[in-house]
Design an enzyme around this catalytic site. Structure first.
Site, PDB file in Angstrom:
ATOM      1  CG  LEU A 564      26.302  -8.363 -68.370  1.00  0.00           C
ATOM      2  CD1 LEU A 564      24.710  -8.185 -69.091  1.00  0.00           C
ATOM      3  CD2 LEU A 564      27.752  -7.216 -68.903  1.00  0.00           C
ATOM      4  CG  ASP A 683      13.876  -5.297 -54.726  1.00  0.00           C
ATOM      5  OD1 ASP A 683      14.137  -4.307 -53.586  1.00  0.00           O
ATOM      6  OD2 ASP A 683      14.909  -5.987 -55.138  1.00  0.00           O
TER       7      ASP A 683
END
Length: 874
Positions: A564, A683
């Protein structure tokens, strides 16, 4: 209380007409003074008001209970300018409002007053126009009433019987709670009047009007409590089983500074439960006058048990819903939810999924039996320990043993199971269920449930349970079925399986112990968390450990066609388990310079977090040299896959983008405030926002997240990690991070979603600009809509978009103290209240124009561990 007198001077002898005229004037004078006295004589520091008293706004006036525990008066919630009459704790430093009278009809000025009206009812008036905004509105037999604030926090309206000097309660606030339950308050149903006690959330911290979440009793079957979102059940507290509300776990909290420990189970054991011809209710006892506690439902739909601690704050020691299995009918009918399993939902014995790849949809009977019940040789298997099914399709039998209950269930073709409940003093009783079994889950504080099955399932169950095999009576049904199975082979099989299970459990236990021990040093704030410390002491965490072979098979041996994406941690693969469940496998690269600490961090953190807007960690795999994290699969990939692509961004209209913005905000709010741990993500970026099958956003990648312990509000680190364009200035320049660092990242995300551009990109017409600065300049000049993505510019509502842009600019202000918290941010996005003006950004940190976007980590050459490529000051 002062008495008013009209002092009269001596009057000379005059004509009779003159004297009569003067007497009339005196009477009018006295009457006028008495009226003014009645309307405008204030109250101060008493617990009762009568017809001749009132409470006005503006001064520190109000009712205070005789023990000083509670106070009633005027207040303004949060940042609201409206005024309300409420009751709050009087002896703690944080104003905690537990009841609001006029929650739907606020006073819009400071001229309100609270009194008993001419009909004898309590009422709130707007002093500017004398209009009534709220009233108890009950039938009062006599205008001689008074109101009293009791030591329990209950405001009562009393009528005095002058003949026998008794008082009757005409109305009480405990019958009309807002969002809070107090000890001593009945919570249930008055069968005579039909009054159901309901608590409903505030719309927000600034608006006490009823929100979309509520909690109330459902009297059908054996009474049980439901939380609703609108009219849809969201969580169920199970029926009363004689000891507690089934489905609420035993929780104990040790409070430093108190002589005794306080536990919800202690309160549950002392609950008053009553179910008679007049009413049905449960009530938490009001025993400890030195301990402040309450239960409430917040604006985000979380039911909480809180206790005031001497550290001057409310401690949250139990919440619901806590995890996915707490979601009402998460697994559908005739299924069992297990939070500890990678695949949460399994069908009950005798049932199988209609479609194997979707266990959440429907479980149907494996075998249809003609006639009544489950056919010849049927019986009951014991499920333990479970949350009992939805009791609305159940019947209670008193004074009945477990065996008698089994016989009673066997008499009915529609009976599907039974359980023992000891509701009354005789200690005997049971519940019998009819039809589908809904909302069942495994949990350690549950109880046994006996499920009706056919002969095949009964035999399979008895093979799995050696204790039942030893029961001679039940063996009569098993022998004809299993007589063809060689006894020796069976013994060998069960001996082998027992050893395999024991070996597997030991392996999992060793891994978990290693993970906890090794992570203590790398997570300095995690080890101080009471929840994690408890897990460490118990030697386990709630996590599923996958076999390497299972993951290899699921990913076709990590086939490139299954890949992916790739990150600093390592590659991510799509996989499919044997039961059809799709997964995402995050594989730690063996040659990666980072990842070990992130792996431990994410395992320990995300395993503790449960929210619809956080990606779910199903488990992990640590075997040989492999370390992998197993997540639920997100079919629509990440947010940046859409908003930064010219063709795919067309799939996201404004409504979907706004829903994504709110979903991200709710997820961050959960991390900051509503979860059991206070988490700073550090993040947040478009690449870490994944989209599920319904395009619902889910925050992912907790590898560098940090936990705040105790009263921490800010932490300084010597190693700064994060991604260009999303880091707040105080973090990038000084290593300081806090909840406001995530707010900054959210602000950047919000502007990126609106504009379809990355904050780190350079604008062709102004190479020295960037998204925050560019947006600010357009907003300052009144042209903020120019930043809107051209694919949605003609279809989005201008005012809503402008509000979002302004909120985004407020979130990215340079001074962390001026940024709103996430609760305020969600409120500003969801309402039309006026917003403050954002301040102009003064500097930025950007990557060089020819440098690829990437994450940064500390470098030895930088004083604070940050490597920066461009610094612009304006």
């Amino acid at each position: 209380m002062k008495q008013l007198n009209c002092h009269e001077k001596a009057v000379p002898r005059k004509s009779v007409e003159t004297l009569i005229s003067m007497g009339r004037k005196r009477a009018l004078c006295v009457s006028a003074l008495l009226v003014l006295f009645t309307l405008f004589y204030p109250v101060n520091a008493i617990d009762t008001i009568t017809r001749t008293q009132f409470i006005s706004d503006g001064d520190d006036e109000g009712l205070v209970s005789s023990d000083g525990m509670f106070k009633l008066g005027f207040f303004s919630p949060g940042n609201s300018r409206f005024r309300y009459i409420g009751i709050w704790f009087n002896k703690i430093s944080v104003q905690t409002v537990v009841w609001v009278a006029n929650r739907e009809t606020p006073i819009k000025n400071f001229a309100g007053f609270f009194k008993i009206d001419e009909k004898g009812n309590l009422a709130i008036f707007d002093g500017n126009d004398s209009s009534s905004l709220w009233s108890t509105n009950v039938s009062v037999p006599t205008p001689s009433t008074k109101a009293m604030l009791l030591d329990s926090g209950n405001l009562v309206l009393l009528a005095e019987n002058r003949r026998d000097k008794t008082e009757t309660i005409l109305w009480q606030s405990f019958d009309y709670p807002t969002d809070t339950l107090l000890p001593g308050m009945k919570f249930g149903l008055n069968k005579k009047t039909g009054l159901i006690h309901t608590i409903s959330s505030w719309k927000s911290s600034d608006d006490p009007a009823p929100g979309k979440f509520s909690n109330r009793l459902d009297p059908n079957g054996l009474p049980q409590f439901f939380m609703y979102e609108g009219t849809v059940p969201r969580w169920r507290a199970g029926p009363w089983n004689g000891r507690n509300l089934n489905g609420i776990p035993d929780v104990t909290i040790h409070l430093k500074g108190h002589e005794t420990e306080y536990s919800s189970q202690m309160d549950l054991n002392n609950y008053t439960f009553e179910n008679n011809d007049n009413e049905v209710y449960v009530m938490v006892p009001a025993k400890n006058n030195t301990l402040f506690s309450l239960s409430m439902i917040d604006s985000m739909g979380t039911y909480q048990r809180l206790i005031w601690h001497e550290s001057k704050k409310w401690m949250k020691f139990w919440t619901a819903p806590q995890d996915l299995c707490d979601e009402y009918t998460r697994c559908g009918a005739n299924a069992l939810c297990n939070e500890d399993m990678a695949v949460h939902c399994t069908c009950l014995p005798g049932f199988e999924p209609l479609r194997p790849q979707d266990l959440n949809l429907k479980c149907v009977e494996k075998r249809k039996v003609d006639g009544c019940g489950k056919g010849n040789g049927e019986g009951f298997v014991r499920l333990e320990p479970v949350k009992l099914p939805d009791a609305r399709m159940s019947q209670f039998y008193s004074n009945m043993s477990l065996k008698e209950c089994e016989l009673e269930c066997s008499k009915s073709c529609n009976c599907t199971g039974f359980a023992s409940v000891d509701i009354y003093e005789d200690g005997r009783g049971c519940m019998v269920w009819f039809g589908e079994l809904k909302d069942m889950r495994l949990y350690k504080d549950g109880q046994n449930f006996y499920l009706r099955v056919d002969a095949v399932e009964l035999a399979a169950y008895m093979q799995e349970n050696s204790k039942i095999l030893g029961n001679k009576r039940l063996a009569i049904f098993v022998v004809p079925i299993v007589m063809e199975v060689p006894l020796l082979a069976a013994c060998f099989y069960y001996t082998w399986r027992w050893h395999a299970k024991r070996k597997g459990k030991k392996k999992i236990q060793n891994f978990r112990s290693m993970l906890l021990a090794e992570s203590a040093a790398s997570l300095p704030y995690y080890k101080d968390s009471p929840n994690v410390k408890s897990s460490a002491e118990n030697g386990h965490i709630d996590l599923v450990l996958f076999d390497l072979g299972t993951i290899i098979a699921a990913t076709d041996n990590f086939s490139s066609s299954k890949k992916l994406g790739q990150g600093g941690f390592g590659p991510v693969y799509m996989g499919q388990l044997p039961n059809g469940l799709e997964i995402a496998v995050k594989r730690l690269s063996q040659n990666s310079g980072q990842g070990i600490a992130e792996f431990k961090n994410e395992v320990l953190l995300i395993a503790k977090l449960q929210h619809r807007n956080l990606v779910r960690l199903l488990g992990c795999c640590i075997e040989k040299d492999e370390k992998m994290l197993i997540y639920e699969f997100m079919p629509h990939k990440s947010l940046d896959y859409y908003i930064f692509d010219e063709s795919r961004k067309l799939l996201l209209d404004w409504k979907k983008r706004f829903d994504i913005i709110l979903g991200i905000a709710r997820g961050i709010l959960y991390l900051h405030q509503d979860s059991r741990l206070t988490i700073i993500h550090r993040d947040l970026k478009a690449g870490n926002i994944l989209l599920d099958g319904e395009m619902e956003p889910k925050i992912s990648d907790f590898g560098i997240a940090r936990i705040f312990g105790g009263d921490q509000t800010q932490v300084k680190t010597t190693t700064v990690v994060g991604t260009f364009g999303y880091m707040s200035p105080e973090y990038a320049l000084g290593g300081l991070f806090s909840m406001k660092s995530d707010v900054f990242s959210f602000g950047v995300l919000l502007l990126e979603i609106i504009s379809g551009k990355k904050n780190s990109e350079f604008f062709p017409d102004n190479p020295f600009s960037y998204l925050i600065k560019y947006t600010w300049e357009l907003w300052r000049d009144g042209n903020a809509l120019e930043i809107v993505d051209s694919s949605i510019a003609d279809s989005c509502p201008a005012q809503e978009v402008l509000r979002c842009i302004q909120v985004g600019l407020l979130c990215v202000q340079d001074d962390a103290r001026e940024r709103p918290n996430m609760l305020t941010t969600i409120f500003m996005l969801s309402t039309e209240t006026p917003l403050p003006s954002p301040k102009q950004p003064t500097f930025s940190i950007r990557r060089a124009q020819n440098e690829p976007e990437s994450s940064i980590t500390g470098a030895g050459s930088s004083g604070n561990g940050v490597t920066m490529t461009t610094f612009s000051a304006r």
